[in-house]
Scaffold this motif. Structure first.
Motif, PDB file in Angstrom:
ATOM      1  N   GLY B  96       3.954   2.544  12.192  1.00 16.89           N
ATOM      2  CA  GLY B  96       3.352   3.881  12.175  1.00 16.89           C
ATOM      3  C   GLY B  96       2.657   4.215  10.872  1.00 16.89           C
ATOM      4  N   LEU B  97       3.014   3.495   9.793  1.00 14.80           N
ATOM      5  CA  LEU B  97       2.414   3.803   8.488  1.00 14.80           C
ATOM      6  C   LEU B  97       0.929   3.439   8.424  1.00 14.80           C
ATOM      7  CD1 LEU B  97       5.300   2.626   6.150  1.00 14.80           C
ATOM      8  CD2 LEU B  97       4.781   4.932   6.935  1.00 14.80           C
ATOM      9  N   HIS B  98       0.484   2.550   9.340  1.00 16.68           N
ATOM     10  CA  HIS B  98      -0.949   2.249   9.386  1.00 16.68           C
ATOM     11  C   HIS B  98      -1.756   3.498   9.670  1.00 16.68           C
ATOM     12  CE1 HIS B  98      -0.346  -2.031   9.241  1.00 16.68           C
ATOM     13  NE2 HIS B  98       0.413  -2.028  10.316  1.00 16.68           N
ATOM     14  N   PHE B  99      -1.122   4.470  10.319  1.00 19.19           N
ATOM     15  CA  PHE B  99      -1.862   5.642  10.798  1.00 19.19           C
ATOM     16  C   PHE B  99      -1.421   6.924  10.102  1.00 19.19           C
ATOM     17  CE2 PHE B  99      -0.632   2.594  14.039  1.00 19.19           C
ATOM     18  CZ  PHE B  99      -1.833   1.942  14.219  1.00 19.19           C
ATOM     19  N   HIS B 100      -0.373   6.828   9.283  1.00 17.57           N
ATOM     20  CA  HIS B 100       0.089   7.978   8.518  1.00 17.57           C
ATOM     21  C   HIS B 100       0.041   7.588   7.050  1.00 17.57           C
ATOM     22  CE1 HIS B 100       1.801   8.700  12.482  1.00 17.57           C
ATOM     23  NE2 HIS B 100       1.904   9.960  12.171  1.00 17.57           N
ATOM     24  N   ARG B 101      -0.901   8.178   6.314  1.00 18.93           N
ATOM     25  CA  ARG B 101      -1.018   7.825   4.904  1.00 18.93           C
ATOM     26  C   ARG B 101       0.142   8.429   4.125  1.00 18.93           C
ATOM     27  NH1 ARG B 101      -2.904   3.914   4.910  1.00 18.93           N
ATOM     28  NH2 ARG B 101      -4.938   3.356   5.737  1.00 18.93           N
ATOM     29  N   LEU B 102       0.879   7.582   3.476  1.00 22.95           N
ATOM     30  CA  LEU B 102       1.989   8.035   2.646  1.00 22.95           C
ATOM     31  C   LEU B 102       1.843   7.401   1.278  1.00 22.95           C
ATOM     32  CD1 LEU B 102       5.262   7.646   4.747  1.00 22.95           C
ATOM     33  CD2 LEU B 102       3.966   9.707   4.309  1.00 22.95           C
ATOM     34  N   GLY B 103       2.333   8.069   0.249  1.00 25.32           N
ATOM     35  CA  GLY B 103       2.363   7.455  -1.069  1.00 25.32           C
ATOM     36  C   GLY B 103       3.359   6.311  -1.089  1.00 25.32           C
ATOM     37  N   ALA B 104       3.163   5.374  -2.026  1.00 25.13           N
ATOM     38  CA  ALA B 104       4.047   4.210  -2.098  1.00 25.13           C
ATOM     39  C   ALA B 104       5.484   4.653  -2.321  1.00 25.13           C
ATOM     40  CB  ALA B 104       3.594   3.275  -3.215  1.00 25.13           C
ATOM     41  N   GLU B 106       6.969   7.566  -1.524  1.00 28.11           N
ATOM     42  CA  GLU B 106       7.534   8.175  -0.323  1.00 28.11           C
ATOM     43  C   GLU B 106       7.870   7.110   0.716  1.00 28.11           C
ATOM     44  OE1 GLU B 106       8.525  11.083   0.348  1.00 28.11           O
ATOM     45  OE2 GLU B 106       8.692  11.062   2.537  1.00 28.11           O
ATOM     46  N   THR B 107       6.950   6.126   0.857  1.00 30.21           N
ATOM     47  CA  THR B 107       7.188   5.036   1.808  1.00 30.21           C
ATOM     48  C   THR B 107       8.491   4.327   1.485  1.00 30.21           C
ATOM     49  OG1 THR B 107       4.812   4.697   1.950  1.00 30.21           O
ATOM     50  CG2 THR B 107       6.202   2.929   2.781  1.00 30.21           C
ATOM     51  N   GLU B 108       8.648   3.962   0.196  1.00 29.31           N
ATOM     52  CA  GLU B 108       9.861   3.253  -0.224  1.00 29.31           C
ATOM     53  C   GLU B 108      11.105   4.073   0.067  1.00 29.31           C
ATOM     54  OE1 GLU B 108      10.693   0.151  -1.152  1.00 29.31           O
ATOM     55  OE2 GLU B 108       8.634  -0.072  -0.429  1.00 29.31           O
ATOM     56  N   LYS B 109      10.994   5.361  -0.235  1.00 26.21           N
ATOM     57  CA  LYS B 109      12.151   6.243  -0.073  1.00 26.21           C
ATOM     58  C   LYS B 109      12.588   6.293   1.389  1.00 26.21           C
ATOM     59  CE  LYS B 109      13.096  10.942  -0.566  1.00 26.21           C
ATOM     60  NZ  LYS B 109      12.279  12.137  -0.511  1.00 26.21           N
ATOM     61  N   ARG B 110      11.597   6.487   2.263  1.00 25.61           N
ATOM     62  CA  ARG B 110      11.921   6.583   3.687  1.00 25.61           C
ATOM     63  C   ARG B 110      12.478   5.269   4.218  1.00 25.61           C
ATOM     64  NH1 ARG B 110       7.222   9.724   7.019  1.00 25.61           N
ATOM     65  NH2 ARG B 110       6.898  11.374   5.508  1.00 25.61           N
ATOM     66  N   LEU B 111      11.787   4.170   3.845  1.00 23.70           N
ATOM     67  CA  LEU B 111      12.223   2.852   4.304  1.00 23.70           C
ATOM     68  C   LEU B 111      13.670   2.598   3.896  1.00 23.70           C
ATOM     69  CD1 LEU B 111       9.451   0.174   3.732  1.00 23.70           C
ATOM     70  CD2 LEU B 111      10.632   0.711   5.854  1.00 23.70           C
ATOM     71  N   LYS B 112      13.950   2.852   2.604  1.00 27.11           N
ATOM     72  CA  LYS B 112      15.283   2.601   2.083  1.00 27.11           C
ATOM     73  C   LYS B 112      16.305   3.462   2.818  1.00 27.11           C
ATOM     74  CE  LYS B 112      16.827   1.631  -2.487  1.00 27.11           C
ATOM     75  NZ  LYS B 112      16.761   2.050  -3.892  1.00 27.11           N
TER      76      LYS B 112
END
Lengths: 261, 346
Positions: B96-104, B106-112
């Motif tokens: 889904g991140l291909h279509f929702h721009r997130l900062g690096a 925020e991405t790391e935080k959510r993934l973790k």
């Protein structure tokens, strides 16, 4: 050990007859010409030109089928609509129509007596007796094979995969290229090869539209008519080899997928 | 949060009819109903995956009826997981991140957060083919939650799992629902799941909503004969009311202990609220009827005894042990009793 029933032996016997029926003529064909004869044929410019033309036109026909046919195959796999069975029936028509009739039907449209023919002439596109003409005919006879294979490939992909992709933010084209295409490419490639194989073996329809430039089947026919069996055989062997390569690639691609460990 | 107004779908076979439903923000809403009731179709209509003929769907006050699925911000998790088979677990989660721009960051935080919460760390490089059901379902959840949908639709997410996994994932769902602001709408067949997870819910039948409301109300005060039967109220009788009394079958008089509405209607009693005895037990707050055992049906963990009282057949649950202790058999004379407050007027 249980005794085999007579019915079993009838089945085996019929099976052997079928095998022999297919294999013996082909083996005879492949072994008839001498090696030097085959080599000599390779130096015959006319033969090489015709085989390359066969591969070239069949390749273009397959590519065109891929580009034109994929959206329709996808549509048929995914949507139910009124007249869908009619569309599917129309797709199969080129398979059942006698091949020379296909050629004649196409000539009827691209000639001077039809507006499409006049438009094409206006654009400087000649179909009768041209490479373009051969490709048009081959698309006509090959397209159904591509459509069937691609449609089946799409049908085997759960629409839910696409639904989930959409819900995660992917647009329809995005979903097609990220999900559907990577999962269906094998079926599509099988379709392309089936289409190319069908195209490369076409004779009847092509000979009506374009005797010249000569594709390999037409050349084989001409050599047979003009010089006899012995002179047509080496060309035939080379054409069969090309077909066999396509055939083996196809069998390899359609092997049941091994489970990755 | 979700408002559905007079929704009808446009499919070739089965269709939804005038669905009206309202789900609050942050709620855990349960959708129940028999197979073929249209629960999955309703979820897919909300997600935008099936065509709508008429009616409206509003998410957070915004009309999304004509929006494509990718513009709705609704996640969906299916019973059969539907992971992308050509991608690793990590690629699935990040899809889904291909279509929702997130900062690096925020991405790391959510993934973790998600990988930790759903215990996926050891799986990230695997492909879905070799994962167990529980693992697949956790990946599907992580993938849907990664883009922080406003609404998460869950189509029987637990029913294909082993019972011991099911418990784990149920708790996982509960935790995740608490820690996110996401509205959950879940289809389930399992009453225990429905009651433990859901605050409110609805019962569907034949493309319609039969009843919607608080879970206790659905189970305790079913509004229609269908819902009563669905939630296990197997004793449903036509009754004539006069005051607080109800007469069923023209002969049995029951005191409901409260005023009934109208002069006739339906009353329902759960089979587990009916007690069977061989001797007459005297008790003034209980209804007591003498009847004959007409059938005893094996239901696996318990038996269902059909007791004939006049023209009326009561169905009561009996454990294996009491079946032997009471020496129940077809034709045995028994007394059955139930309390006034276990009688539900529908």
């Amino acid at each position: 050990m249980t005794r085999r029933e007579p019915f079993f032996w009838i089945m085996v016997w019929c099976g052997l007859v079928v095998m022999a029926f297919i294999v013996i003529p082909l083996v005879e064909l492949m072994t008839a010409p001498s090696l030097s004869g085959l080599k000599e044929t390779l130096n015959d410019n006319e033969v090489m030109r015709s085989i390359w033309l066969s591969i070239y036109t069949a390749g273009w026909a397959a590519l065109a089928s891929f580009i034109l046919g994929t959206p329709l195959a996808y549509l048929l796999a995914r949507k139910d609509f009124r007249g869908k069975r009619l569309v599917e029936g129309i797709i199969d028509l080129p398979i059942v129509i006698p091949h020379p009739v296909v050629g004649i039907a196409i000539l009827g449209v691209v000639g001077k007596n039809h507006w499409i023919g006049r438009e094409l002439a206006e654009l400087g596109i000649r179909v009768m007796g041209s490479v373009t003409g051969i490709i048009v005919v081959l698309i006509f006879v090959g397209l159904p094979f591509y459509l069937h294979a691609a449609k089946e490939g799409f049908e085997n992909i759960s629409p839910r995969l696409e639904g989930v992709s959409r819900s995660l933010g992917a647009s329809m084209p995005g979903t097609f290229f990220r999900i559907t295409f990577p999962l269906a490419w094998r079926s599509m490639l099988v379709g392309i090869i089936m289409c190319a194989a069908r195209a490369i073996s076409e004779f009847g329809a092509v000979v009506v539209v374009a005797y010249h430039p000569m594709i390999a089947p037409v050349l084989i026919y001409e050599r047979f008519e003009g010089y006899g069996l012995k002179y047509s055989q080496p060309v035939a062997v080379w054409l069969v080899l090309v077909c066999l390569i396509l055939f083996f690639v196809l069998r390899f691609l359609t092997l049941p997928k091994k489970k990755k460990t | 949060m979700i408002r559905i107004e007079n929704l009808e779908t446009r499919l070739s076979g089965f269709n939804l009819h005038s669905i009206n439903l309202s789900i609050e923000a942050g709620e855990f809403f349960i959708l129940m109903g028999p197979t073929g009731a249209g629960k999955t179709v309703l979820l897919e209509a909300i997600a935008g995956l099936v065509p709508v003929r008429s009616g409206r769907i509003l998410i957070g006050g915004k009309d999304v009826t004509r929006l494509p699925p990718e513009k709705r911000g609704i996640g969906i998790v299916y019973q059969d997981y539907v992971l992308f088979p050509h991608m690793t677990v990590m690629e699935n989660i990040r899809y889904g991140l291909h279509f929702h721009r997130l900062g690096a960051e925020e991405t790391e935080k959510r993934l973790k957060g998600l990988i930790g919460e759903l215990e996926l760390m050891h799986l990230v490089d695997r492909i879905p083919l070799n994962l167990s059901g529980g693992e697949l379902q956790r990946v599907a959840l992580a993938r849907a939650l990664m883009v922080k949908p406003a609404v998460l639709l869950l189509d029987e997410p637990l029913s294909a799992l082993d019972p011991n996994f099911r418990e784990d994932i149920r708790h996982g769902l509960e935790r995740i629902h608490r820690s996110t602001n996401t509205t959950f709408l879940m289809v389930t067949h399992d009453f225990a799941e429905a009651l433990s997870l859901g605050s409110r819910g609805a019962v569907m039948n034949n493309g319609r909503i039969e009843q919607a409301g608080r879970m206790e109300d659905i189970f305790q005060r079913p509004g229609t004969p269908f819902v009563a039967d669905f939630v296990g109220m197997k004793n449903i009788f036509e009754a004539q009311f006069s005051g607080s009394r109800a007469v069923i079958g023209g002969m049995l008089e029951i005191d409901m202990g409260r005023q009934a509405q109208g002069d006739h209607g339906l009353i329902a009693i759960r089979p587990d609220d009916i007690t069977i005895a061989r001797e007459k037990i005297l008790s003034n707050n209980k209804h007591l009827f003498k009847g004959t055992v007409a059938a005893i049906i094996d239901q696996g963990f318990y038996y269902e005894a059909h007791v004939q009282v006049g023209k009326i057949t009561f169905k009561a649950l009996v454990s294996k042990r009491s079946l032997f202790e009471l020496r129940l058999f077809d034709g045995a004379e028994v007394f059955l009793s139930f309390e006034a407050n276990s009688i539900h007027a529908l």
